[in-house]
Design an enzyme around this catalytic site. Structure first.
Site, PDB file in Angstrom:
ATOM      1  N   ARG A   5      14.882 -18.509 -25.537  1.00 19.47           N
ATOM      2  CA  ARG A   5      15.294 -17.321 -26.307  1.00 19.47           C
ATOM      3  C   ARG A   5      14.905 -17.466 -27.781  1.00 19.47           C
ATOM      4  O   ARG A   5      14.039 -16.763 -28.292  1.00 19.47           O
ATOM      5  CB  ARG A   5      16.810 -17.087 -26.142  1.00 19.47           C
ATOM      6  CG  ARG A   5      17.306 -15.750 -26.663  1.00 19.47           C
ATOM      7  CD  ARG A   5      17.498 -15.693 -28.163  1.00 19.47           C
ATOM      8  NE  ARG A   5      18.439 -16.701 -28.671  1.00 19.47           N
ATOM      9  CZ  ARG A   5      18.628 -16.926 -29.974  1.00 19.47           C
ATOM     10  NH1 ARG A   5      17.964 -16.224 -30.882  1.00 19.47           N
ATOM     11  NH2 ARG A   5      19.461 -17.870 -30.380  1.00 19.47           N
ATOM     12  N   ASP A   6      15.526 -18.405 -28.484  1.00 20.44           N
ATOM     13  CA  ASP A   6      15.275 -18.547 -29.919  1.00 20.44           C
ATOM     14  C   ASP A   6      13.821 -18.963 -30.147  1.00 20.44           C
ATOM     15  O   ASP A   6      13.173 -18.514 -31.105  1.00 20.44           O
ATOM     16  CB  ASP A   6      16.234 -19.596 -30.506  1.00 20.44           C
ATOM     17  CG  ASP A   6      16.531 -19.377 -31.973  1.00 20.44           C
ATOM     18  OD1 ASP A   6      15.750 -18.691 -32.648  1.00 20.44           O
ATOM     19  OD2 ASP A   6      17.555 -19.902 -32.457  1.00 20.44           O
TER      20      ASP A   6
ATOM     21  N   HIS B 121      24.194 -25.040 -34.659  1.00 15.63           N
ATOM     22  CA  HIS B 121      22.873 -24.476 -34.330  1.00 15.63           C
ATOM     23  C   HIS B 121      21.989 -24.680 -35.558  1.00 15.63           C
ATOM     24  O   HIS B 121      22.008 -23.890 -36.491  1.00 15.63           O
ATOM     25  CB  HIS B 121      23.088 -22.988 -34.015  1.00 15.63           C
ATOM     26  CG  HIS B 121      21.856 -22.214 -33.675  1.00 15.63           C
ATOM     27  ND1 HIS B 121      21.527 -21.856 -32.390  1.00 15.63           N
ATOM     28  CD2 HIS B 121      20.874 -21.692 -34.452  1.00 15.63           C
ATOM     29  CE1 HIS B 121      20.415 -21.147 -32.389  1.00 15.63           C
ATOM     30  NE2 HIS B 121      19.992 -21.034 -33.633  1.00 15.63           N
TER      31      HIS B 121
ATOM     32  N   HIS C 291      18.396 -25.138 -37.444  1.00 16.48           N
ATOM     33  CA  HIS C 291      16.935 -25.051 -37.517  1.00 16.48           C
ATOM     34  C   HIS C 291      16.482 -26.211 -38.397  1.00 16.48           C
ATOM     35  O   HIS C 291      17.242 -26.719 -39.221  1.00 16.48           O
ATOM     36  CB  HIS C 291      16.510 -23.676 -38.038  1.00 16.48           C
ATOM     37  CG  HIS C 291      16.696 -22.600 -36.996  1.00 16.48           C
ATOM     38  ND1 HIS C 291      15.668 -22.121 -36.230  1.00 16.48           N
ATOM     39  CD2 HIS C 291      17.809 -21.939 -36.582  1.00 16.48           C
ATOM     40  CE1 HIS C 291      16.127 -21.208 -35.386  1.00 16.48           C
ATOM     41  NE2 HIS C 291      17.430 -21.064 -35.575  1.00 16.48           N
TER      42      HIS C 291
ATOM     43  N   CYS D 232      13.618 -17.120 -36.355  1.00 19.50           N
ATOM     44  CA  CYS D 232      14.157 -15.774 -36.213  1.00 19.50           C
ATOM     45  C   CYS D 232      13.182 -14.820 -36.892  1.00 19.50           C
ATOM     46  O   CYS D 232      12.897 -14.970 -38.082  1.00 19.50           O
ATOM     47  CB  CYS D 232      15.540 -15.646 -36.842  1.00 19.50           C
ATOM     48  SG  CYS D 232      16.131 -13.942 -36.812  1.00 19.50           S
TER      49      CYS D 232
ATOM     50  N   ASN E  46      14.028 -24.565 -34.098  1.00 22.08           N
ATOM     51  CA  ASN E  46      15.328 -25.236 -33.988  1.00 22.08           C
ATOM     52  C   ASN E  46      15.131 -26.751 -33.950  1.00 22.08           C
ATOM     53  O   ASN E  46      14.033 -27.246 -33.694  1.00 22.08           O
ATOM     54  CB  ASN E  46      15.998 -24.850 -32.672  1.00 22.08           C
ATOM     55  CG  ASN E  46      16.364 -23.395 -32.605  1.00 22.08           C
ATOM     56  OD1 ASN E  46      15.518 -22.548 -32.374  1.00 22.08           O
ATOM     57  ND2 ASN E  46      17.630 -23.109 -32.834  1.00 22.08           N
TER      58      ASN E  46
HETATM   59  P1  HMG Z   1      19.360   0.362 -34.053  1.00 23.17           P
HETATM   60  O1  HMG Z   1      17.997   0.885 -34.278  1.00 23.17           O
HETATM   61  O2  HMG Z   1      20.404   0.526 -35.137  1.00 23.17           O
HETATM   62  O3  HMG Z   1      19.920   0.914 -32.678  1.00 23.17           O
HETATM   63  O4  HMG Z   1      19.220  -1.180 -33.719  1.00 23.17           O
HETATM   64  P2  HMG Z   1      20.756   2.224 -32.369  1.00 23.17           P
HETATM   65  O5  HMG Z   1      22.101   1.809 -31.898  1.00 23.17           O
HETATM   66  O6  HMG Z   1      20.653   3.183 -33.532  1.00 23.17           O
HETATM   67  O7  HMG Z   1      19.922   2.850 -31.157  1.00 23.17           O
HETATM   68  C1  HMG Z   1      18.597   3.373 -31.342  1.00 23.17           C
HETATM   69  C2  HMG Z   1      17.874   3.444 -30.005  1.00 23.17           C
HETATM   70  O8  HMG Z   1      17.680   2.125 -29.504  1.00 23.17           O
HETATM   71  C3  HMG Z   1      18.630   4.194 -28.905  1.00 23.17           C
HETATM   72  O9  HMG Z   1      17.630   4.829 -28.099  1.00 23.17           O
HETATM   73  C4  HMG Z   1      19.257   3.092 -28.092  1.00 23.17           C
HETATM   74  O10 HMG Z   1      19.496   3.425 -26.736  1.00 23.17           O
HETATM   75  C5  HMG Z   1      18.205   2.001 -28.187  1.00 23.17           C
HETATM   76  P3  HMG Z   1      17.375   6.416 -28.209  1.00 23.17           P
HETATM   77  O11 HMG Z   1      18.699   7.021 -27.870  1.00 23.17           O
HETATM   78  O12 HMG Z   1      16.965   6.623 -29.655  1.00 23.17           O
HETATM   79  O13 HMG Z   1      16.289   6.621 -27.230  1.00 23.17           O
HETATM   80  N1  HMG Z   1      18.831   0.691 -28.063  1.00 23.17           N
HETATM   81  C6  HMG Z   1      18.519  -0.242 -27.143  1.00 23.17           C
HETATM   82  N2  HMG Z   1      17.607  -0.279 -26.180  1.00 23.17           N
HETATM   83  C7  HMG Z   1      17.580  -1.415 -25.403  1.00 23.17           C
HETATM   84  N3  HMG Z   1      18.423  -2.450 -25.579  1.00 23.17           N
HETATM   85  C8  HMG Z   1      19.335  -2.450 -26.550  1.00 23.17           C
HETATM   86  C9  HMG Z   1      19.392  -1.322 -27.381  1.00 23.17           C
HETATM   87  N4  HMG Z   1      20.191  -0.998 -28.414  1.00 23.17           N
HETATM   88  C10 HMG Z   1      19.838   0.224 -28.831  1.00 23.17           C
HETATM   89  N5  HMG Z   1      20.171  -3.489 -26.709  1.00 23.17           N
HETATM   90  C11 HMG Z   1      20.037  -3.220 -32.708  1.00 23.17           C
HETATM   91  C12 HMG Z   1      20.382  -2.000 -33.551  1.00 23.17           C
HETATM   92  C13 HMG Z   1      21.192  -4.167 -32.770  1.00 23.17           C
HETATM   93  C14 HMG Z   1      19.791  -2.759 -31.274  1.00 23.17           C
HETATM   94  C15 HMG Z   1      18.742  -3.849 -33.278  1.00 23.17           C
HETATM   95  O14 HMG Z   1      18.951  -4.115 -34.626  1.00 23.17           O
HETATM   96  C16 HMG Z   1      18.330  -5.108 -32.574  1.00 23.17           C
HETATM   97  O15 HMG Z   1      17.920  -5.086 -31.416  1.00 23.17           O
HETATM   98  N6  HMG Z   1      18.423  -6.284 -33.274  1.00 23.17           N
HETATM   99  C17 HMG Z   1      18.135  -7.561 -32.658  1.00 23.17           C
HETATM  100  C18 HMG Z   1      17.461  -8.486 -33.631  1.00 23.17           C
HETATM  101  C19 HMG Z   1      17.269  -9.836 -32.977  1.00 23.17           C
HETATM  102  O16 HMG Z   1      17.210  -9.961 -31.767  1.00 23.17           O
HETATM  103  N7  HMG Z   1      17.179 -10.897 -33.799  1.00 23.17           N
HETATM  104  C20 HMG Z   1      17.007 -12.236 -33.316  1.00 23.17           C
HETATM  105  C21 HMG Z   1      18.252 -12.789 -32.674  1.00 23.17           C
HETATM  106  S1  HMG Z   1      19.430 -13.405 -33.848  1.00 23.17           S
HETATM  107  C22 HMG Z   1      18.909 -15.030 -34.193  1.00 23.17           C
HETATM  108  O17 HMG Z   1      17.836 -15.422 -33.803  1.00 23.17           O
HETATM  109  C23 HMG Z   1      19.856 -15.965 -34.904  1.00 23.17           C
HETATM  110  C24 HMG Z   1      20.474 -17.011 -33.967  1.00 23.17           C
HETATM  111  O18 HMG Z   1      19.481 -17.817 -33.361  1.00 23.17           O
HETATM  112  C25 HMG Z   1      21.451 -17.912 -34.750  1.00 23.17           C
HETATM  113  C26 HMG Z   1      20.857 -18.484 -36.036  1.00 23.17           C
HETATM  114  O19 HMG Z   1      19.784 -19.116 -35.983  1.00 23.17           O
HETATM  115  O20 HMG Z   1      21.502 -18.308 -37.053  1.00 23.17           O
HETATM  116  C27 HMG Z   1      21.277 -16.344 -32.837  1.00 23.17           C
HETATM  117 MG    MG Z   2      18.514 -19.521 -34.296  1.00 25.33          MG
END
Ligand code: HMG
Ligand code: MG
Length: 308
Positions: A24-25, A217, A219, A250, A259
């Site tokens: 995933r990450d 967690h 990196h 990320c 990581n």
């Molecule tokens: P948004 O654009 O604000 O979404 O994104 P929305 O709620 O306004 O919805 C817009 C459209 O997207 C809608 O479709 C929804 O249905 C669709 P429409 O009605 O316009 O046709 N939609 C989706 N479709 C599929 N799956 C979904 C989904 N949600 C909405 N889940 C959102 C908000 C949270 C979805 C967006 O910002 C997002 O996906 N962010 C994810 C970013 C990400 O994955 N980052 C990496 C992970 S975090 C990380 O790596 C850190 C970690 O490792 C820890 C660390 O290292 O610190 C965990």
């Molecule tokens: Mg991470």
């Protein structure tokens, strides 16, 4: 020499759970899109190497993270191994509906400790992220799923600089109050150092959060992840996140590299005679295979040392 001499040290746990995040990450940050069959094989190889918690993918918006847009297909085609948990990232109700349809048992929500990263990673303010998570955690628990809560930017933020320990504890406590069973404290950009880790963990202890519900967690941007892990083990942490071969980062955080490599972690833990259940040789072979798929060598020192 293919294994360290096992010499236990005082004040450390006998056993550590490695929470593997490479699929995933790691893969979320690859420029190339990895074919779904390769991802399924990666999951199989990680399980075969003895990992028992393997974060599989994310049910996030496919436009935000195209690398994991095949999450539904992956979960429909991979071969789960009995006794292995395959949690997935879920940010919102739409993601939860996809996870339920895929038969997922464990999810992780991911919050930010800072305002800027909440907006960049979730398109929400720091405050409104909780309103997005609340129904997710409630519904997940109704479905008897376990929920982990990540807190990102616990030790520093590329836009805001220093992050106050009290702020991290506040965000973490709110995730626990929502019903998360475990908190993973993310050093998203790898800037933490050992004293900072000790101070954050003791602040959580002071706020009544037991080390048994916390994971770390790290990196490895600045090469501090192993030192930070040792500080965390000394503070009673028994769940450590890591990614096979040191894959990771990320896409929405400037300066986020891979990581802590799972192999580097296993070498440390084997040397301390701490049980993990992981077969280091099989894991190294997996990371060498994955590096070939990606067309570049693993950044893990242990993989490089043992690969020959
Ligand atoms: P948004 O654009 O604000 O979404 O994104 P929305 O709620 O306004 O919805 C817009 C459209 O997207 C809608 O479709 C929804 O249905 C669709 P429409 O009605 O316009 O046709 N939609 C989706 N479709 C599929 N799956 C979904 C989904 N949600 C909405 N889940 C959102 C908000 C949270 C979805 C967006 O910002 C997002 O996906 N962010 C994810 C970013 C990400 O994955 N980052 C990496 C992970 S975090 C990380 O790596 C850190 C970690 O490792 C820890 C660390 O290292 O610190 C965990
Ligand atoms: Mg991470």
């Amino acid at each position: 020499m293919r294994a360290p001499t096992r010499v236990p040290a005082q004040g450390l746990p006998e056993q550590v759970t490695i929470y593997e995040v490479g699929a995933r990450d790691g893969l979320q940050n690859e420029a190339a899109i990895v074919p779904v069959e390769v991802k399924a094989e990666l999951l199989a190889r990680l399980a075969d190497a003895g990992l028992r918690t393997i974060e599989a993918t994310s049910f996030v918006h496919p436009k935000w993270v195209p690398q994991l847009a095949d999450a539904d297909e992956l979960l429909a085609t991979y071969a789960p191994v009995a006794g292995v948990r395959y949690p997935v990232l879920v940010p919102n109700e739409r993601g939860l509906a996809r996870a339920i349809a895929a038969g997922v048992a464990d999810i992780a929500i991911f919050a930010s400790a800072t305002e800027t990263f909440a907006q960049r990673n979730l398109n929400r303010t720091l405050e409104s992220q909780f309103a997005m998570f609340e129904p997710v955690v409630a519904q997940a628990r109704e479905h008897a799923m376990t929920v982990r809560g990540y807190v990102s930017m616990c030790f520093g933020d590329p836009w805001e600089g220093q992050v106050a320990i009290e702020q991290v504890v506040r965000v973490g406590k709110r995730l626990l109050d929502l019903g998360c069973a475990q908190l993973s404290l993310g050093d998203t950009i790898g800037v933490a150092t050992a004293g900072h880790v000790t101070a954050l963990l003791s602040a959580f202890a002071g706020a009544g959060v037991d080390a048994s519900v916390l994971a770390v967690h790290f990196h490895d941007t600045y090469g501090q992840a192993l030192a930070n892990t040792l500080a965390a083990l000394r503070a009673g942490i028994t769940t450590v996140d890591a990614s096979a071969g040191g894959l990771g980062g990320c896409p929405y955080a400037k300066n986020a590299t891979g990581n802590l490599a799972t192999e580097d972690l296993v070498w440390l833990l084997d040397g301390l005679d701490i049980e993990t259940g992981v077969d280091l040789d099989k894991l190294v072979a997996t990371s060498v295979w994955m590096a070939r798929q990606l067309g570049r060598p693993s950044p893990s020192r242990v993989v490089r040392a043992l690969a020959g």
